[in-house]
Design a protein around this motif. Structure first.
Motif, PDB file in Angstrom:
ATOM      1  N   ALA A 263     -15.040  -2.553   6.325  1.00  9.08           N
ATOM      2  CA  ALA A 263     -14.050  -3.317   5.562  1.00  9.08           C
ATOM      3  C   ALA A 263     -14.075  -2.969   4.071  1.00  9.08           C
ATOM      4  O   ALA A 263     -13.026  -2.898   3.426  1.00  9.08           O
ATOM      5  CB  ALA A 263     -14.294  -4.811   5.770  1.00  9.08           C
TER       6      ALA A 263
ATOM      7  N   ARG B 248      -1.914  -2.084  -6.191  1.00  7.55           N
ATOM      8  CA  ARG B 248      -1.653  -2.230  -4.757  1.00  7.55           C
ATOM      9  C   ARG B 248      -2.519  -3.354  -4.193  1.00  7.55           C
ATOM     10  O   ARG B 248      -3.625  -3.609  -4.659  1.00  7.55           O
ATOM     11  CB  ARG B 248      -1.951  -0.925  -4.035  1.00  7.55           C
ATOM     12  N   LYS B 249      -1.985  -4.007  -3.168  1.00  7.16           N
ATOM     13  CA  LYS B 249      -2.761  -5.022  -2.443  1.00  7.16           C
ATOM     14  C   LYS B 249      -3.981  -4.372  -1.811  1.00  7.16           C
ATOM     15  O   LYS B 249      -3.872  -3.281  -1.247  1.00  7.16           O
ATOM     16  CB  LYS B 249      -1.919  -5.628  -1.319  1.00  7.16           C
ATOM     17  N   SER B 250      -5.115  -5.023  -1.868  1.00  6.71           N
ATOM     18  CA  SER B 250      -6.253  -4.509  -1.111  1.00  6.71           C
ATOM     19  C   SER B 250      -6.991  -5.627  -0.377  1.00  6.71           C
ATOM     20  O   SER B 250      -7.469  -5.434   0.733  1.00  6.71           O
ATOM     21  CB  SER B 250      -7.206  -3.734  -2.027  1.00  6.71           C
TER      22      SER B 250
ATOM     23  N   TYR C  22      -6.026  -6.358   3.222  1.00  2.80           N
ATOM     24  CA  TYR C  22      -6.440  -5.292   4.138  1.00  2.80           C
ATOM     25  C   TYR C  22      -7.935  -5.404   4.446  1.00  2.80           C
ATOM     26  O   TYR C  22      -8.377  -5.233   5.573  1.00  2.80           O
ATOM     27  CB  TYR C  22      -6.106  -3.913   3.557  1.00  2.80           C
ATOM     28  N   THR C  23      -8.708  -5.662   3.389  1.00  4.04           N
ATOM     29  CA  THR C  23     -10.156  -5.811   3.577  1.00  4.04           C
ATOM     30  C   THR C  23     -10.449  -6.974   4.527  1.00  4.04           C
ATOM     31  O   THR C  23     -11.225  -6.838   5.475  1.00  4.04           O
ATOM     32  CB  THR C  23     -10.852  -6.065   2.225  1.00  4.04           C
TER      33      THR C  23
ATOM     34  N   ALA D  22      -6.821   1.088   0.549  1.00  3.18           N
ATOM     35  CA  ALA D  22      -5.586   0.363   0.227  1.00  3.18           C
ATOM     36  C   ALA D  22      -5.254   0.543  -1.255  1.00  3.18           C
ATOM     37  O   ALA D  22      -4.100   0.799  -1.620  1.00  3.18           O
ATOM     38  CB  ALA D  22      -5.737  -1.120   0.576  1.00  3.18           C
ATOM     39  N   SER D  23      -6.271   0.429  -2.114  1.00  4.06           N
ATOM     40  CA  SER D  23      -6.051   0.511  -3.562  1.00  4.06           C
ATOM     41  C   SER D  23      -5.409   1.826  -3.990  1.00  4.06           C
ATOM     42  O   SER D  23      -4.665   1.871  -4.952  1.00  4.06           O
ATOM     43  CB  SER D  23      -7.376   0.344  -4.314  1.00  4.06           C
TER      44      SER D  23
ATOM     45  N   PHE E 198     -14.607 -10.739  -1.266  1.00  3.48           N
ATOM     46  CA  PHE E 198     -15.518 -10.166  -0.272  1.00  3.48           C
ATOM     47  C   PHE E 198     -16.819 -10.974  -0.195  1.00  3.48           C
ATOM     48  O   PHE E 198     -17.313 -11.305   0.885  1.00  3.48           O
ATOM     49  CB  PHE E 198     -15.813  -8.720  -0.672  1.00  3.48           C
TER      50      PHE E 198
ATOM     51  N   VAL F 116     -10.678   1.111  10.570  1.00  7.47           N
ATOM     52  CA  VAL F 116     -12.013   0.514  10.439  1.00  7.47           C
ATOM     53  C   VAL F 116     -12.857   0.911  11.658  1.00  7.47           C
ATOM     54  O   VAL F 116     -12.362   0.950  12.785  1.00  7.47           O
ATOM     55  CB  VAL F 116     -11.923  -1.022  10.231  1.00  7.47           C
TER      56      VAL F 116
ATOM     57  N   ARG G 274      -1.058 -10.865   8.056  1.00  7.95           N
ATOM     58  CA  ARG G 274      -1.084 -10.748   6.605  1.00  7.95           C
ATOM     59  C   ARG G 274       0.213 -11.315   6.037  1.00  7.95           C
ATOM     60  O   ARG G 274       1.277 -11.207   6.649  1.00  7.95           O
ATOM     61  CB  ARG G 274      -1.206  -9.281   6.175  1.00  7.95           C
TER      62      ARG G 274
ATOM     63  N   ILE H 188     -12.027  -0.011   3.448  1.00 14.04           N
ATOM     64  CA  ILE H 188     -10.600  -0.257   3.695  1.00 14.04           C
ATOM     65  C   ILE H 188      -9.928  -0.740   2.400  1.00 14.04           C
ATOM     66  O   ILE H 188      -8.806  -0.341   2.081  1.00 14.04           O
ATOM     67  CB  ILE H 188     -10.412  -1.294   4.835  1.00 14.04           C
ATOM     68  N   GLY H 189     -10.644  -1.582   1.645  1.00  9.74           N
ATOM     69  CA  GLY H 189     -10.117  -2.045   0.358  1.00  9.74           C
ATOM     70  C   GLY H 189      -9.881  -0.895  -0.615  1.00  9.74           C
ATOM     71  O   GLY H 189      -8.872  -0.865  -1.330  1.00  9.74           O
TER      72      GLY H 189
ATOM     73  N   VAL I 243       0.822  -1.207   0.000  1.00  9.10           N
ATOM     74  CA  VAL I 243       0.000   0.000   0.000  1.00  9.10           C
ATOM     75  C   VAL I 243       0.859   1.261   0.000  1.00  9.10           C
ATOM     76  O   VAL I 243       0.510   2.250  -0.631  1.00  9.10           O
ATOM     77  CB  VAL I 243      -0.947  -0.017   1.217  1.00  9.10           C
TER      78      VAL I 243
ATOM     79  N   GLN J 278     -11.524  -8.093  12.170  1.00  9.86           N
ATOM     80  CA  GLN J 278     -11.539  -7.299  13.415  1.00  9.86           C
ATOM     81  C   GLN J 278     -12.932  -7.313  14.037  1.00  9.86           C
ATOM     82  O   GLN J 278     -13.071  -7.303  15.254  1.00  9.86           O
ATOM     83  CB  GLN J 278     -11.137  -5.850  13.143  1.00  9.86           C
TER      84      GLN J 278
ATOM     85  N   GLY K 219      -3.491   3.650  -2.003  1.00 10.32           N
ATOM     86  CA  GLY K 219      -2.230   3.880  -1.307  1.00 10.32           C
ATOM     87  C   GLY K 219      -2.327   4.669  -0.022  1.00 10.32           C
ATOM     88  O   GLY K 219      -1.333   5.243   0.425  1.00 10.32           O
TER      89      GLY K 219
ATOM     90  N   LYS L 113      -8.511  -8.469   6.731  1.00 11.93           N
ATOM     91  CA  LYS L 113      -8.043  -8.187   8.096  1.00 11.93           C
ATOM     92  C   LYS L 113      -9.035  -7.252   8.812  1.00 11.93           C
ATOM     93  O   LYS L 113      -9.303  -7.428  10.004  1.00 11.93           O
ATOM     94  CB  LYS L 113      -6.647  -7.553   8.021  1.00 11.93           C
ATOM     95  N   ALA L 114      -9.574  -6.310   8.058  1.00  8.01           N
ATOM     96  CA  ALA L 114     -10.539  -5.369   8.647  1.00  8.01           C
ATOM     97  C   ALA L 114     -11.850  -6.075   9.007  1.00  8.01           C
ATOM     98  O   ALA L 114     -12.399  -5.842  10.087  1.00  8.01           O
ATOM     99  CB  ALA L 114     -10.810  -4.210   7.689  1.00  8.01           C
ATOM    100  N   ILE L 115     -12.350  -6.949   8.131  1.00  7.53           N
ATOM    101  CA  ILE L 115     -13.612  -7.644   8.483  1.00  7.53           C
ATOM    102  C   ILE L 115     -13.391  -8.520   9.699  1.00  7.53           C
ATOM    103  O   ILE L 115     -14.245  -8.610  10.566  1.00  7.53           O
ATOM    104  CB  ILE L 115     -14.158  -8.597   7.391  1.00  7.53           C
TER     105      ILE L 115
END
Lengths: 399, 399
Positions: free
Chosen positions: B152, A196-198, A201-202, B159-160, A301, B29, A216, B155-156, A186, A208, B162, A204-206
């Motif tokens: 979440a 970029r990776k997303s 992150y998504t 991340a995309s 998702f 988040v 990750r 968050i994606g 990111v 939570q 940056g 990991k956020a869900i």
């Protein structure tokens, strides 16, 4: 290729029991209770004043007394006192123990007070304004059943019975893994051919929201590295959530690497859109469950909510509830795939009404942030406006 | 005494702006976004293959070619390649950049491959299986508006583009304070006239859902100690959430202490049940807002949701939505108080149906754990079964 309902059955059949652990009361909110909670004493534990005023012996009222000298004050937190003379009263505060020889509380609003004497101005009912010992719960009564998801309301109950530590269901150790040589971090500036990776992150956020702090990991498209990294991950984690690497591409190494490291395939590919190439399996010796989702963000998702969420619920002993909602438009599923369409559920006059969101294919960046669920449409089925359909919620419908 | 709607207006009028802060993406988040998020490049940033197969120049198909030698492979993560000879094809993987001089992708399922040559078996449409550069979003487009509650899905998106750090609304520093000499700690064994603290645990747990880590404090019924502790707390915190000490009792010192330390009373007591003696005020020089709730657990819990939750939402720029539900029984509010009745909302065939929970007075220990909301009943109003009423949700209606 199997159907959505077959796939879901197989996923649920492979739910696991993760065991139990003790956590501090403060850390238990959002966790699943793994013990029954009993009343350790009567609630309330004593006859308790529910108003500020005076405590009397009702016999005095029956005798016709209306003026009472004040003998003492009973405050919340005082040990029980005694009203020695039935023709006196004792001032009493909300939460205080009713004195011995008293049986009735009269609130200040019904009194006039002058020179240490109280005059009662209103009719009095015997026993009024007293919350009786055990009136809520008797000692030994079950207050909370095991299997309950602990919210703030339950935390208060646990505190009341002295549970400074609580036995809860253990959560799985999870690693979310992205694959693909096109992905950069990111905080990097991607080259024109990179993204970029997303997904990690998504995910990991869900997680939570499930109280799970996942790790990750990224694995490049190299078969030997993939093998090495997955072998390490199998040892450390209860669940691997992967994204990418499960389609037909030449560098989609996951299915063959899984085979070589003896991860058992339970299924690969489902008659659904999005998320068709989802690969599901487990590794028996390490007791690791593997959800390998296709790489595009909407597929990952969707599959998380369609499959992982019911799996974790069942593993924790929680039910998974699908929500019935009223479809606000027509939809004709002319494919032989189960369709999961992004949608927005709104509440109007006690009804849950759902409208579909026009997403631009499964790579659409922002469509997920406009939706709060996926509507499930069965293969080859037309749906009418006003029909009741089922939705998989992806966030709260309201704040 | 003021009405519920007057009280709520006054509470909302005293919402505050807490400012903004940067947090790491992983920690964002559940927070409220305080900046607009723009596309930093086109999405996708290049013409992107959406299937695994071959890339060709469509002119070859127009010429009638069906057999193509393979010139090269374009993998995801490779810089853009070039198809030098229009009568050749290039193998291409999902996510890869479409080569120069190619304009169409044919998936493996529509091909047969033998000896380095590919035969096309199905009709081809010019431009198929390509996700066009900028097809989702053009560089500079607004992807997320400020004021959005980050889940979440967002968050994606962050991340995309940056955003490894995100500007969000600051949260208030909160102290939850219990008062009362009858209270002992959760890990203590109470004397017969004592109770364990529960309200501060409940409040701390609810605040976790707002991403707020509150501190807990207990103050005994001593006026000088109360004064000293509150003066310290005013300096340290943006919000004090108190329970107890605001009724008519002799040791209910809070209102008079607030006066002495120049905390301004905005109101005290509301025509409502439960939660009537709620005291609300603020301290201008320290910019601290004070919610002093009555001490019994149901009153504190109700007032948190009735007043504090809309206050924090407004302070963060979020809307507070009341949910309309269908009443499953009759209810006649014969009092001149707004009643908040504990209730359970359930979903049936797209409708939200609410039934009331018989609670044993406002001290009932476990009733809150059976409810998921409070129904609002206006003073002196009869309600019929089937009528639409409003509910204040106290937890998710489903897991």
């Amino acid at each position: 290729m199997i159907s959505f309902s077959e796939a879901l059955q197989l996923v649920l059949k492979h739910s696991v029991d993760l065991g139990e652990e003790k956590v501090l009361l403060n850390d238990s909110v959002g966790r699943v209770l793994a013990e029954k909670i009993y009343a350790d004493r009567d609630f309330p534990p004593f006859d308790r004043a529910t108003k500020d005023g005076i405590a009397i012996n009702y016999k005095a009222i029956e005798k016709g007394l209306i003026d009472f000298p004040i003998s003492d004050i009973a405050a919340a937190g005082n040990p029980q006192k005694e009203l020695h003379n039935s023709e006196y009263c004792m001032e009493i505060m909300t939460g205080a123990v009713i004195p011995k020889n008293a049986d009735t509380v009269i609130m200040y609003e019904h009194l006039s007070i002058a020179q240490g004497k109280v005059r009662v101005k209103e009719t009095v009912k015997k026993g009024q304004n007293i919350h009786q010992k055990g009136g809520d719960e008797m000692k030994g009564a079950t207050l909370l059943k095991d299997g309950v998801l602990l919210s703030a309301a339950e935390i208060g109950v646990l505190a009341s019975v002295g549970k400074s530590e609580v036995l809860v269901k253990k959560l799985p150790k999870i690693c979310v893994i992205s694959t693909g040589d096109e992905l950069v971090d990111v905080n990097e500036v991607p080259q024109p051919h990179q993204l970029r990776k997303s997904n990690t992150y998504t995910l990991k956020a869900i997680l939570q929201g499930e109280k799970i702090i996942a790790n990750r990991l990224h694995i490049n498209d190299d078969k030997e590295i993939t093998k090495k990294e997955l072998l390490k991950a199998l040892k450390r984690y209860d669940v691997l959530l992967l994204s990418g690497g499960v389609s037909k591409g030449k560098y989609d190494y996951l299915p063959e690497v899984f085979k070589e490291i003896e991860v058992k395939k339970i299924f690969h590919k489902i008659k659904q859109r999005p998320g068709k190439p989802f690969w599901f399996g487990n590794h028996e010796s390490s007791q690791t469950t593997i959800f390998a989702f296709p790489g595009n963000p909407v597929s990952t998702f969707a599959n998380y909510h369609i499959y992982f969420k019911p799996w974790i619920n069942k593993s924790l002993g929680l039910p998974s509830v699908r929500i019935s909602v009223i479809l606000d438009e027509t939809f004709n599923n002319t494919t032989d795939l189960t369709r999961f369409i992004q949608a927005k559920v709104q509440i109007a006059s006690g009804k849950l009404v759902v409208s579909l969101i026009q997403a631009n294919g499964s790579g659409d960046l922002t469509s997920l942030s406009k939706a709060n669920g996926f509507v499930i449409f069965a293969p080859n089925t037309p749906y009418k406006k006003g029909e009741v359909v089922q939705v998989i919620a992806t966030r709260r419908f309201f704040k």
